[in-house]
Design an enzyme around this catalytic site. Structure first.
Site, mmCIF file in Angstrom:
data_model
loop_
_atom_site.group_PDB
_atom_site.id
_atom_site.type_symbol
_atom_site.label_atom_id
_atom_site.label_comp_id
_atom_site.label_asym_id
_atom_site.label_seq_id
_atom_site.Cartn_x
_atom_site.Cartn_y
_atom_site.Cartn_z
ATOM 1 C CE1 TYR A 289 60.191 -17.061 6.881
ATOM 2 C CE2 TYR A 289 59.090 -17.290 9.008
ATOM 3 C CZ TYR A 289 60.236 -17.064 8.264
ATOM 4 O OH TYR A 289 61.433 -16.874 8.906
ATOM 5 C CD GLU B 32 62.895 -24.037 8.328
ATOM 6 O OE1 GLU B 32 63.341 -23.607 9.414
ATOM 7 O OE2 GLU B 32 62.736 -23.304 7.326
#
Length: 354
Positions: free
Chosen positions: A278, A285
């Site tokens: 994660y 991103e």
């Protein structure tokens, strides 16, 4: 002069029914002192409009209600059983008569109880069937949704992995053109998860789900989808690969949960793989957002035009700087949420094991 009204009675194993023949009864007073039920009211009875009263010896609590035609009193027996007479006196009071509209013999009363119990059981079974049917339908729909998402992300993960082994480093720069259609489909479909959380279909937090779905769709549609210059960037591979690596464990776990089943290895993976993946996904991103800033500045895409008196248009890149800060906040919130979930899950499993 106080008169005695006509009183009709009937009984069941657990109560006595009294019907006082008074019309338009007013100032009704019913209470119990010791063994005696006291009744007093004004109304139109057998002797016309008068005040009527009676005392009937009982050993039970009393509730009552009034109607326009007569007064109904339900006397609850302290001990279940069948009475030979309604009063403690061996001789029945002259004003007391059987209420044949409600009268039942002891055997008939037993049959009535059995019929009521059968009706209650049927109603209970019907409600249970409706609830079970709803749960079955809900679980079936959730299973299909999770299955579709699992197949979609599994295809993305397998496709990227196989292409990496066959074509090597060259495959990394063609990721968007290869799997973007399936990724678009899966991420659009993921909006269902927000609705499920909002309407209580699944027990999970709305905010963490909303942050993940909106964040991913922003990267997919705005950063990658709207900028052709980003299609061949290496970062696309890492974003798609990390997203799919997380989901190929999460959705099978949910699929088993639809049937209250569990595979311990899968449970451990679902609550563990996010620890490295994660944060790496959010970093990827963020890199994509940073790379897109110069492109948005150059193309003026999504810039906000201003009147000439206020200067040039506001570049979309300013929003991206703010978005990078929000990403850090979202990362903290979601990591906290996932950590609490993991702690609660494995804490429960340890208690069961002990």
């Amino acid at each position: 002069m106080t008169l005695t009204p006509l009183v009709y009675w009937a009984q069941r194993h657990e109560e006595i029914y009294l019907r006082v023949e008074l019309t338009d009864a007013q100032n009704i007073n019913v209470h119990v002192h010791g063994k005696v039920l006291h009744f007093r009211a004004q109304g139109h009875g057998a002797k016309g409009q008068n005040e009527y009263e009676f005392n009937l010896e009982f050993l039970l609590p009393v509730t009552f209600r009034s109607t326009q035609r007569q007064v109904n009193i339900t006397v609850w027996k302290e001990e279940r059983g069948w009475w030979e007479r309604p009063s403690a006196q061996e001789r029945k009071p002259v004003y007391l008569a059987p209420d044949f509209d409600r009268w039942l013999d002891e055997s008939d009363a037993e049959m009535e109880i059995q019929e009521k119990e059968i009706k209650r059981n049927k109603l209970r079974a019907s409600r249970h069937k409706e609830v079970s049917g709803f749960l079955t339908l809900k679980n079936g729909l959730l299973f299909v949704y999770n299955l579709v998402q699992f197949l979609g992300f599994s295809w993305i993960f397998a496709n990227l992995t196989v292409r990496l082994f066959i074509f090597g480093q060259d495959s990394l720069y063609n990721t968007f053109h290869t799997v973007s259609d399936v990724m678009f489909f899966c991420q659009i479909l993921a909006a269902v998860e927000v609705l499920n959380a909002a309407f209580g279909v699944v027990r999970t937090g709305v905010i963490p789900t909303l942050i993940q779905v909106v964040g991913r769709n922003f990267i997919l549609f705005i950063i990658f989808g709207s900028l052709e210059e980003m299609h061949n960037q290496l970062v696309v591979f890492f974003v798609f690969y990390l997203w799919s690596a997380i989901e190929i464990f999460r959705y099978p776990f949910y699929m088993l949960g639809c049937f209250n089943a569990e595979w311990k290895i899968l449970t451990w993976l679902r609550y563990t793989v996010w620890i490295p993946l994660y944060p790496l996904g959010v970093i990827a991103e963020a890199v994509a957002v940073i790379q897109s800033i110069s492109i948005f500045d150059k193309t003026k895409l999504f810039s906000i035009p201003l009147p000439k008196a206020f200067g040039p248009a506001v570049s979309f890149s300013y929003f991206l700087y703010v978005y990078l800060i929000l990403m850090c906040l979202g990362l903290f919130l979601n990591l906290s949420h996932l950590y609490v979930q993991r702690k609660r899950r494995f804490g429960t499993m340890k208690r069961k094991a002990n």
